[in-house]
Design a protein around this motif. Sequence first.
Motif, PDB file in Angstrom:
ATOM      1  N   LEU A  17       7.412   2.592 -18.639  1.00 37.24           N
ATOM      2  CA  LEU A  17       8.621   2.371 -17.578  1.00 37.24           C
ATOM      3  C   LEU A  17       9.344   3.674 -17.717  1.00 37.24           C
ATOM      4  N   VAL A  18       8.812   4.807 -18.341  1.00 38.62           N
ATOM      5  CA  VAL A  18       9.555   5.956 -18.474  1.00 38.62           C
ATOM      6  C   VAL A  18       8.673   6.942 -17.894  1.00 38.62           C
ATOM      7  N   PRO A  19       9.031   7.493 -16.578  1.00 39.73           N
ATOM      8  CA  PRO A  19       7.921   8.229 -15.884  1.00 39.73           C
ATOM      9  C   PRO A  19       7.893   9.629 -16.656  1.00 39.73           C
ATOM     10  N   ALA A  20       9.084  10.111 -17.142  1.00 37.31           N
ATOM     11  CA  ALA A  20       8.822  11.450 -17.821  1.00 37.31           C
ATOM     12  C   ALA A  20       7.911  11.367 -18.967  1.00 37.31           C
ATOM     13  N   ASP A  80       5.948  11.001 -25.890  1.00 34.07           N
ATOM     14  CA  ASP A  80       6.996  10.222 -26.375  1.00 34.07           C
ATOM     15  C   ASP A  80       8.056  10.499 -27.117  1.00 34.07           C
ATOM     16  N   ILE A  81       7.591  11.508 -27.942  1.00 37.26           N
ATOM     17  CA  ILE A  81       8.831  12.011 -28.782  1.00 37.26           C
ATOM     18  C   ILE A  81       9.597  12.988 -28.062  1.00 37.26           C
ATOM     19  N   THR A  82       9.057  13.954 -27.118  1.00 32.90           N
ATOM     20  CA  THR A  82      10.035  14.824 -26.613  1.00 32.90           C
ATOM     21  C   THR A  82      10.692  14.464 -25.375  1.00 32.90           C
ATOM     22  N   PHE A  83      10.351  13.598 -24.853  1.00 35.65           N
ATOM     23  CA  PHE A  83      10.844  13.354 -23.502  1.00 35.65           C
ATOM     24  C   PHE A  83      12.432  13.050 -23.919  1.00 35.65           C
ATOM     25  N   CYS A  84      12.920  12.656 -24.970  1.00 32.69           N
ATOM     26  CA  CYS A  84      14.444  12.396 -25.228  1.00 32.69           C
ATOM     27  C   CYS A  84      14.770  13.392 -26.288  1.00 32.69           C
ATOM     28  N   ALA A 132      16.600   5.372 -21.492  1.00 29.67           N
ATOM     29  CA  ALA A 132      15.368   6.130 -21.883  1.00 29.67           C
ATOM     30  C   ALA A 132      15.036   7.095 -20.508  1.00 29.67           C
ATOM     31  N   ARG A 133      15.022   6.329 -19.288  1.00 33.81           N
ATOM     32  CA  ARG A 133      14.803   6.961 -18.079  1.00 33.81           C
ATOM     33  C   ARG A 133      15.525   7.877 -17.845  1.00 33.81           C
ATOM     34  N   ALA A 134      16.880   7.890 -18.205  1.00 34.41           N
ATOM     35  CA  ALA A 134      17.979   8.751 -17.965  1.00 34.41           C
ATOM     36  C   ALA A 134      17.601  10.093 -18.732  1.00 34.41           C
ATOM     37  N   GLU A 135      17.273   9.745 -20.023  1.00 29.84           N
ATOM     38  CA  GLU A 135      17.077  11.013 -20.817  1.00 29.84           C
ATOM     39  C   GLU A 135      15.976  11.884 -20.531  1.00 29.84           C
ATOM     40  N   GLY A 136      14.901  10.875 -19.955  1.00 28.84           N
ATOM     41  CA  GLY A 136      13.548  11.586 -19.513  1.00 28.84           C
ATOM     42  C   GLY A 136      13.892  12.288 -18.119  1.00 28.84           C
ATOM     43  N   GLU A 137      14.836  11.854 -17.243  1.00 31.75           N
ATOM     44  CA  GLU A 137      15.202  12.677 -16.090  1.00 31.75           C
ATOM     45  C   GLU A 137      15.695  14.024 -16.458  1.00 31.75           C
ATOM     46  N   ARG A 142      13.367  18.202  -6.164  1.00 30.87           N
ATOM     47  CA  ARG A 142      14.346  18.040  -7.116  1.00 30.87           C
ATOM     48  C   ARG A 142      14.897  16.792  -7.660  1.00 30.87           C
ATOM     49  N   PRO A 143      15.190  16.431  -9.080  1.00 21.99           N
ATOM     50  CA  PRO A 143      15.684  15.131  -9.259  1.00 21.99           C
ATOM     51  C   PRO A 143      17.052  14.859  -8.419  1.00 21.99           C
ATOM     52  N   GLY A 144      16.966  13.661  -8.153  1.00 20.76           N
ATOM     53  CA  GLY A 144      18.136  13.249  -7.573  1.00 20.76           C
ATOM     54  C   GLY A 144      17.953  13.626  -5.969  1.00 20.76           C
ATOM     55  N   GLY A 145      16.807  14.291  -5.614  1.00 15.73           N
ATOM     56  CA  GLY A 145      16.477  14.717  -4.392  1.00 15.73           C
ATOM     57  C   GLY A 145      16.050  13.372  -3.421  1.00 15.73           C
ATOM     58  N   PRO A 146      15.597  13.846  -2.304  1.00 15.38           N
ATOM     59  CA  PRO A 146      15.214  12.686  -1.342  1.00 15.38           C
ATOM     60  C   PRO A 146      14.161  11.789  -1.940  1.00 15.38           C
ATOM     61  N   THR A 147      13.354  11.940  -2.813  1.00 13.97           N
ATOM     62  CA  THR A 147      12.280  11.175  -3.182  1.00 13.97           C
ATOM     63  C   THR A 147      12.816  10.285  -4.153  1.00 13.97           C
TER      64      THR A 147
END
Length: 348
Positions: free
Chosen positions: A93-96, A146-150, A318-323, A342-347
């Motif tokens: 569930l964490v796309p990053a 897994d380790i570095t995304f956060c 976790a998702r917020a950290e990944g972004e 861009r993160p937070g962009g249209p997509t």
Amino acid sequence: MVGCYNRRATMKRILTGDRPTGPLHLGHYVGSVANRVQLQREYDTFIIIADIQALTTNFDRPERLRQDVLNVALDNLACGLDPARATLFVQSLVPAIAELTVIYSNFVTVQQLAHNPTIKTEAAQYNFGESMSYGFLGYPVSQTADITFCRAHLVPVGEDQLPHIEQARKIVRKFNATYSSVLVEPEARVSTVPRLVGLDGSTKMSKSLGNAIYLSDSADEIKRKVSSALTDPARIHPTDKGHPEVCVVYAYHRVFNADAVSDIAERCRAGTIGCVACKQLLIAALDRFLSPIRERRAELASRPDTVWDILETGTRRARAEGEQTMALVRQAMKLEYPSAARPGGPTR
Ligand code: TRP
């Protein structure tokens, strides 16, 4: 809660976790869960339930995944992992994590992966032969994500995971040297308790070897399993002098019955306690240790919605950290384009 988040901001971060391939056993407890339950007081703790990694060996049996994810969450919580301190989340569930895995694949050679000793051992265990998948061979790369995304600093693990942490460090160093230093190079923290042997005397307790005592086992199951455990093969009669150092039951007494273990070893050597009585002492010790865990687990299992809520809250964090990490990575790699990507962009 607010105080807790403030504290988190100044703490170093750890990440560790499990593959959801079934309930956790005493080997997991000794090798990593006990350690992470201690560390959650001092570190901002992320616990990953690595469902995508579990699929590298079970991709054709996805129907068990949901129950296994729940089981691993229950085991962690029952052992004292505290959702107010630790962030428990689901890998897929964490796309990053998926994005970083693809990016990192450029920083590792096929040779390095093929020579990873843990990959080799597991491949032999699963009998892969020539048919090892790219996904399995590459799971250390996904574990690096897994380790570095956060941006975790420390990874508490059992010693079998050391080659993977070493691999992660190499990937991070190469990434940072190539682009800019945005990734945190993680360090392993190995459990100080030596690996727990299987009931059958094999070097490792493991589900696939069928020699495990599960944290969720009933008192009866524990009794049955300990009764069949391997003891000193040279001992036939209870009055024969024993050799605790070759005995599986003794190895467990050392971990789960520390107060009585030297007395038991002495009586075994002198031939004044038989294996049956010695096993009874172990059964009692394991029961003392496991019954609070078992009770707490049953209580939580009766309200699975609470557990899914805990996972949802953890996964959101976790998702917020990944972004945040992805924003740094995209910037470092010049993967930045007008608006759309861009993160937070249209997509998003
Ligand atoms: N490979 C680990 C195991 O088999 C589980 C795991 C997945 C993990 N991702 C991780 C452990 C990240 C530490 C950090 O036990």
